[in-house]
Motif scaffolding. Structure first.
Motif, mmCIF file in Angstrom:
data_model
loop_
_atom_site.group_PDB
_atom_site.id
_atom_site.type_symbol
_atom_site.label_atom_id
_atom_site.label_comp_id
_atom_site.label_asym_id
_atom_site.label_seq_id
_atom_site.Cartn_x
_atom_site.Cartn_y
_atom_site.Cartn_z
ATOM 1 N N ASP A 1 0.811 -1.222 0.000
ATOM 2 C CA ASP A 1 0.000 0.000 0.000
ATOM 3 C C ASP A 1 0.840 1.267 0.000
ATOM 4 O OD1 ASP A 1 -2.311 -1.415 -0.064
ATOM 5 O OD2 ASP A 1 -2.818 -1.193 2.052
ATOM 6 N N ARG B 1 1.184 3.551 -3.185
ATOM 7 C CA ARG B 1 -0.031 4.265 -3.598
ATOM 8 C C ARG B 1 -0.618 5.111 -2.473
ATOM 9 N NH1 ARG B 1 -1.522 -1.342 -4.328
ATOM 10 N NH2 ARG B 1 -2.608 -2.213 -2.506
ATOM 11 N N THR B 2 0.182 5.347 -1.427
ATOM 12 C CA THR B 2 -0.249 6.205 -0.320
ATOM 13 C C THR B 2 0.698 7.381 -0.229
ATOM 14 O OG1 THR B 2 -0.983 4.190 0.837
ATOM 15 C CG2 THR B 2 -0.929 6.231 2.100
ATOM 16 N N SER C 1 -2.134 10.943 -3.944
ATOM 17 C CA SER C 1 -3.045 9.819 -4.156
ATOM 18 C C SER C 1 -4.513 10.212 -4.146
ATOM 19 C CB SER C 1 -2.810 8.747 -3.069
ATOM 20 O OG SER C 1 -1.475 8.321 -3.046
#
Length: 603
Positions: free
Chosen positions: A65, A68-69, A73
């Motif tokens: 994760d 994509r954090t 985003s």
């Protein structure tokens, strides 16, 4: 607090204002936990250093994760603009490493809960206001003190707290009449009920506490109520109700716009412009339909700060619930969810006790059962589905099965005979409990001789009158003798001499006409059947001409040989023989008393 939030949104002195607002949030949340942990000698650094083997899956998910954090985003432009200063130093200051340490430390502290989707965005948002350690303690405080303990829970509770919160919001929205009847009709015309619309709107927003959902001014106001004012999940519910009210207002406006467009179209038609394709009603209908379907999802993005402020004040005169009203509604929904969860647990325990099948196997079969009945009108197996799952076990995947069928030797006739027995109410379907009982009797789990006896009695009682007539007892005797001869043959695999000293060969595996007695003599199958039939007829103590189940059960208890025969006999043998003797297992009359059914099928 409002002045501070205004300063946060201003471009000048934003950093100082963020630290001041974040400090207020931390002092009333994470600082409390840190002080408690300090008295116990627990530190954030200790959690960061922990590396527990059983949490590897959580660590792996966190690593997936992280890329994509980032501050990039999100979708809302106002949020992206607000996080722009953080984005500028994200890589330079190693914020990805800070976020990773916060999440891993969180998992170490809350190992029973683990990592859940949405926690990464909570931590990222807080990093714009707090330092690394403060972010960790604040996220921990949110999860453990401000939200229901089972809000992010995994199996077996499966986010039970979130479902309770959603049901509370739906209940309060209905009680306060936040959605007009006409709006409800509009939603139903689009195939979506009011309840589903509210849950669809809130289910994506609640786990992340409205990040990337609300306008920045409303988002900061919510977080201030959530943390600084200590309203916690109460603020989440009130904000969701405000969004619902706003969505209702938007839909009412959509309806007004639709009426206006229709009126314009009607006027154009009267003026002779109706032949123009651009003036047809179809584009208008499609446009209005799209607006209706999206309005609940997008309503949060335009929530006015004034409406949110009004909801958070909990002014009953303005149509908003009081704190006591919210707590009462949530308690009622919690009790309902707890009752449902308790019933599921009781049902599972009952199946474990009745079938002796392991909990893991029951869950596997439950998954296969749901897969094979997916899209069906009723939650039950029809005859063909029953045959499939009986032959292939829990390996069913959608329309196919994995390699290696578990019971490929079972004939379709045998499986269908079992289906007729399992379908006790004669409605043409077998529910999950009846399926598991059938599997238990087929050797998936141990079953007692009395369970086999009850099933045999019910299967051979062809007319369903609760008595076995002589013809039915003869068929039962044939099955018992057949199994007895098979057992005798399996115990005597080699040739032996009879009383005259002549060697005789073992009984062929498919020839049940003869058997070797213990003294070496040969006894014909029909003679044994007649002997077994007389033995069964002798159990008719009331001389009614038919054998009832209580009489059969009492007689078996007094006859160790029969009891041992039933104990050793597999239920497949019984039904296979039942089919071979020409006895048809029929569907029972609907008026038949449940006491005449297999005990394990009515538990």
């Amino acid at each position: 607090a409002l002045l501070v939030m205004e300063a946060v949104l201003a471009s000048k002195a934003r950093g100082e204002a963020c630290r001041k607002l974040g400090g207020e949030w931390f002092e009333r949340s994470g600082a409390i936990l840190r002080a408690e942990a300090k008295t116990q000698g627990i530190t954030y650094e200790a959690y960061v250093k922990e590396d527990r083997p059983h949490l590897q899956k959580d660590y792996e998910q966190i690593s997936k994760d992280l890329p994509r954090t980032t501050p990039h985003s999100f979708e809302r432009l106002d949020l992206l603009a607000f996080l722009a200063p953080l984005a500028a130093i994200w890589d330079q200051k190693g914020y990805e490493g800070k976020l990773k340490r916060v999440l891993r430390a969180f998992v170490a502290r809350h190992s029973a809960l683990g990592y859940a989707q949405g926690m990464n965005f909570l931590a990222l948002f807080l990093l714009a206001f707090l330092d690394e350690e403060e972010t960790f303690w604040t996220v921990s405080y949110i999860v453990s003190r401000l939200r229901p303990l089972d809000f992010y829970s995994g199996a077996p509770f499966d986010m039970n707290g979130m479902r309770t919160t959603l049901d509370t919001i739906v209940t309060l929205a209905a009680k306060l009449k936040l959605v007009d009847e006409h709006v409800g009709e509009m939603l139903m015309d689009e195939g979506c009920s009011v309840e589903d619309s509210i849950k669809m709107s809130c289910s994506a927003q609640l786990p992340v506490l409205f990040i990337d959902q609300l306008p920045m001014s409303s988002l900061l106001r919510f977080w201030n109520a959530f943390l600084a004012e200590g309203k916690g999940d109460l603020a989440s519910i009130l904000t969701s109700l405000a969004i619902t009210k706003h969505a209702n207002n938007l839909l009412m406006q959509v309806d007004e716009d639709e009426k206006e467009e229709r009126q314009k179209l009607s006027e154009s038609t009267r003026k002779g412009l109706g032949e123009d394709p651009n003036n047809s009603a179809e584009p208008i209908e499609r446009k209005m339909s799209i607006q209706k379907l999206r309005v609940f999802r997008d309503a949060s993005g335009s929530l006015p700060l004034s409406l949110l402020e009004n909801a958070l004040t909990m002014n009953e005169k303005d149509g908003w619930p009081t704190k006591a009203m919210v707590e009462k509604a949530r308690f009622a929904q919690s009790a309902k969810e707890a009752k449902s969860l308790a019933q599921e647990t009781i049902d599972l325990y009952s199946l474990l006790k009745a079938t002796k099948i392991t909990c893991a196997d029951i869950k596997k079969y439950q998954t296969a059962f749901r897969t094979i009945t997916k899209g069906a009108e009723s939650y039950a197996l029809n005859q063909d589905q029953f045959v499939r799952i009986l032959k292939h076990g829990s390996s069913i995947k959608e329309d196919n099965v994995q390699q290696g069928s578990r019971r490929s030797h079972i004939s379709k006739d045998l499986a269908r005979a079992l289906f007729l027995v399992a379908d006790r109410d004669g409605d043409g379907g077998v529910d999950f409990r009846e399926l598991m009982v059938s599997l238990s009797l087929l050797g998936e789990g141990p079953s007692s001789s009395k369970e086999r006896l009850r099933l045999l009695f019910q299967a051979f009682d062809r007319n369903g009158d609760g008595l076995l007539a002589k013809s039915e007892l003869r068929a039962l005797a044939t099955i018992l003798v057949k199994h007895q001869l098979r057992a005798t043959h399996s115990r005597q695999p080699t040739a032996r001499a009879n009383k005259h000293g002549t060697l005789i060969s073992p009984i062929p595996s498919r020839d049940w006409s003869t058997a070797v007695k213990s003294n070496g003599s040969i006894e014909r199958g029909p003679q044994q059947i007649a002997k077994m039939l007389n033995q069964l007829l002798s159990l008719d103590t009331d001389e009614s001409g038919g054998l009832s189940y209580p009489e059969l059960e009492a007689g078996i208890d007094k006859c160790p040989e029969l009891a041992k025969l039933l104990e050793d006999m597999h239920i497949e043998t019984a039904f296979d023989g039942l089919l071979n003797t020409g006895v048809e297992a029929r569907r029972r009359p609907k008026h038949r008393d449940d006491t005449a059914l297999c005990r394990c099928l009515i538990m």
